[in-house]
Design a protein around this motif. Structure first.
Motif, mmCIF file in Angstrom:
data_model
loop_
_atom_site.group_PDB
_atom_site.id
_atom_site.type_symbol
_atom_site.label_atom_id
_atom_site.label_comp_id
_atom_site.label_asym_id
_atom_site.label_seq_id
_atom_site.Cartn_x
_atom_site.Cartn_y
_atom_site.Cartn_z
ATOM 1 N N GLY A 186 74.165 39.598 21.732
ATOM 2 C CA GLY A 186 74.321 40.146 20.395
ATOM 3 C C GLY A 186 75.705 40.729 20.159
ATOM 4 O O GLY A 186 76.264 40.613 19.060
ATOM 5 N N VAL A 187 76.282 41.352 21.199
ATOM 6 C CA VAL A 187 77.645 41.876 21.102
ATOM 7 C C VAL A 187 78.632 40.720 20.981
ATOM 8 O O VAL A 187 79.600 40.785 20.215
ATOM 9 C CB VAL A 187 77.973 42.765 22.314
ATOM 10 C CG1 VAL A 187 79.438 43.179 22.305
ATOM 11 C CG2 VAL A 187 77.082 44.001 22.318
ATOM 12 N N TRP A 188 78.398 39.654 21.754
ATOM 13 C CA TRP A 188 79.260 38.470 21.644
ATOM 14 C C TRP A 188 79.234 37.943 20.213
ATOM 15 O O TRP A 188 80.274 37.594 19.642
ATOM 16 C CB TRP A 188 78.796 37.377 22.595
ATOM 17 C CG TRP A 188 78.907 37.707 24.051
ATOM 18 C CD1 TRP A 188 79.400 38.856 24.601
ATOM 19 C CD2 TRP A 188 78.517 36.886 25.145
ATOM 20 N NE1 TRP A 188 79.338 38.808 25.962
ATOM 21 C CE2 TRP A 188 78.796 37.602 26.335
ATOM 22 C CE3 TRP A 188 77.945 35.626 25.249
ATOM 23 C CZ2 TRP A 188 78.529 37.088 27.611
ATOM 24 C CZ3 TRP A 188 77.673 35.102 26.515
ATOM 25 C CH2 TRP A 188 77.973 35.829 27.679
ATOM 26 N N CYS A 189 78.024 37.875 19.610
ATOM 27 C CA CYS A 189 77.909 37.393 18.229
ATOM 28 C C CYS A 189 78.726 38.269 17.291
ATOM 29 O O CYS A 189 79.465 37.762 16.428
ATOM 30 C CB CYS A 189 76.445 37.395 17.795
ATOM 31 S SG CYS A 189 75.372 36.246 18.678
ATOM 32 N N MET A 190 78.609 39.589 17.435
ATOM 33 C CA MET A 190 79.292 40.509 16.533
ATOM 34 C C MET A 190 80.811 40.421 16.654
ATOM 35 O O MET A 190 81.538 40.675 15.685
ATOM 36 C CB MET A 190 78.828 41.942 16.807
ATOM 37 C CG MET A 190 79.297 42.955 15.779
ATOM 38 S SD MET A 190 78.580 44.592 16.048
ATOM 39 C CE MET A 190 76.864 44.244 15.648
ATOM 40 N N LEU A 208 71.188 54.356 30.122
ATOM 41 C CA LEU A 208 72.546 54.227 30.660
ATOM 42 C C LEU A 208 72.821 52.799 31.095
ATOM 43 O O LEU A 208 73.893 52.242 30.800
ATOM 44 C CB LEU A 208 72.735 55.181 31.842
ATOM 45 C CG LEU A 208 74.097 55.102 32.550
ATOM 46 C CD1 LEU A 208 75.229 55.415 31.571
ATOM 47 C CD2 LEU A 208 74.136 56.046 33.748
ATOM 48 N N ARG A 209 71.854 52.195 31.770
ATOM 49 C CA ARG A 209 72.028 50.808 32.219
ATOM 50 C C ARG A 209 72.175 49.870 31.027
ATOM 51 O O ARG A 209 72.964 48.924 31.069
ATOM 52 C CB ARG A 209 70.837 50.403 33.080
ATOM 53 C CG ARG A 209 70.960 49.034 33.720
ATOM 54 C CD ARG A 209 69.818 48.778 34.669
ATOM 55 N NE ARG A 209 69.906 47.464 35.278
ATOM 56 C CZ ARG A 209 69.040 46.984 36.166
ATOM 57 N NH1 ARG A 209 68.020 47.732 36.555
ATOM 58 N NH2 ARG A 209 69.188 45.783 36.666
ATOM 59 N N SER A 210 71.425 50.147 29.961
ATOM 60 C CA SER A 210 71.521 49.313 28.762
ATOM 61 C C SER A 210 72.901 49.434 28.126
ATOM 62 O O SER A 210 73.492 48.445 27.687
ATOM 63 C CB SER A 210 70.448 49.714 27.755
ATOM 64 O OG SER A 210 69.151 49.495 28.286
ATOM 65 N N LEU A 211 73.434 50.661 28.068
ATOM 66 C CA LEU A 211 74.759 50.870 27.490
ATOM 67 C C LEU A 211 75.836 50.175 28.313
ATOM 68 O O LEU A 211 76.746 49.560 27.765
ATOM 69 C CB LEU A 211 75.052 52.373 27.389
ATOM 70 C CG LEU A 211 74.294 53.134 26.300
ATOM 71 C CD1 LEU A 211 74.558 54.626 26.426
ATOM 72 C CD2 LEU A 211 74.695 52.640 24.915
ATOM 73 N N LEU A 212 75.724 50.272 29.633
ATOM 74 C CA LEU A 212 76.712 49.637 30.499
ATOM 75 C C LEU A 212 76.659 48.116 30.387
ATOM 76 O O LEU A 212 77.662 47.435 30.618
ATOM 77 C CB LEU A 212 76.481 50.056 31.959
ATOM 78 C CG LEU A 212 76.768 51.528 32.288
ATOM 79 C CD1 LEU A 212 76.385 51.836 33.735
ATOM 80 C CD2 LEU A 212 78.232 51.859 32.056
#
Length: 207
Positions: free
Chosen positions: A162-166, A151-155
């Protein structure tokens, strides 16, 4: 990918510092394209790939160091210098790209990536400083203490590099990228405000 790159690098005799510089080559090429080339869908995909490959190589240098029996202070210093340069220059390149190639409703929109640069820089420095001060008290670094959960990872995904890159796959779709990037910047700011309060409380307890 980082594990594959680390194994390949070790097999051909690359040092951790050389791996770090390969990572920087991919990453800073992608960052430069944001500021220098007209925004398009194709460019956005290329930038995402360059940043993602650079990120994978960045995760490989520490693995190569462990395969060689341990890293060095100079290697750790180089890795952190490159990371800090990457974080601040990425958002500045976005500001330049917005100003040069986007149809901005108002030039003041460039304040979003400039603000994001401040937030990411302070966040990175805060984490490094936390580990430094904890180490002076003989307390394990945050990465060594665990405490994570699915849950902490998802939040934490909006804060993940990596999300910024995508997000750059939307670079050619000006309005969509501006919305997504601005939301990421807001989440990063909220996260930093919450983190600073927690970090200060923990530092006060250590003192």
């Amino acid at each position: 990918m980082g594990r594959i790159f680390a194994a390949a690098s070790h097999s051909v005799g690359l040092t951790p510092n050389q791996v770090s510089l390969i990572s920087a080559g991919f990453t800073f090429t992608g960052i430069a394209l944001l500021a220098l080339a007209p925004a398009s869908v194709g460019l956005g995909v290329l930038v995402w790939l360059l940043l993602a490959v650079g990120y994978a190589w960045d995760s490989a240098d520490g693995q190569v160091a462990r395969l060689r029996g341990g890293g060095s202070l100079a290697g750790e210093w180089l890795d952190h210098i490159l990371d800090s340069g990457k974080l601040v220059s990425l958002h500045i390149a976005v500001a330049i790209g917005w100003y040069r190639f986007f149809d901005l409703p108002d030039p003041m929109w460039v304040l979003v990536p400039l603000g994001f640069a401040i937030v990411s820089t302070v966040t990175f420095f805060g984490m490094i400083l936390n580990d430094l001060l904890r180490g002076k008290r003989g307390i394990p670094q945050a990465a060594e203490t665990g405490g994570s959960s699915p849950l902490r990872s998802l939040l934490g995904l909006p804060m993940d590099y990596g999300v910024w890159c995508m997000s750059f796959v939307l670079w050619g779709m000006h309005a969509w990228f501006m919305v997504v990037y601005t939301l990421l910047a807001i989440v990063a700011l909220v996260h930093l405000c919450a983190a600073v309060a927690v970090w200060f409380r923990k530092m006060k307890a250590l003192g």
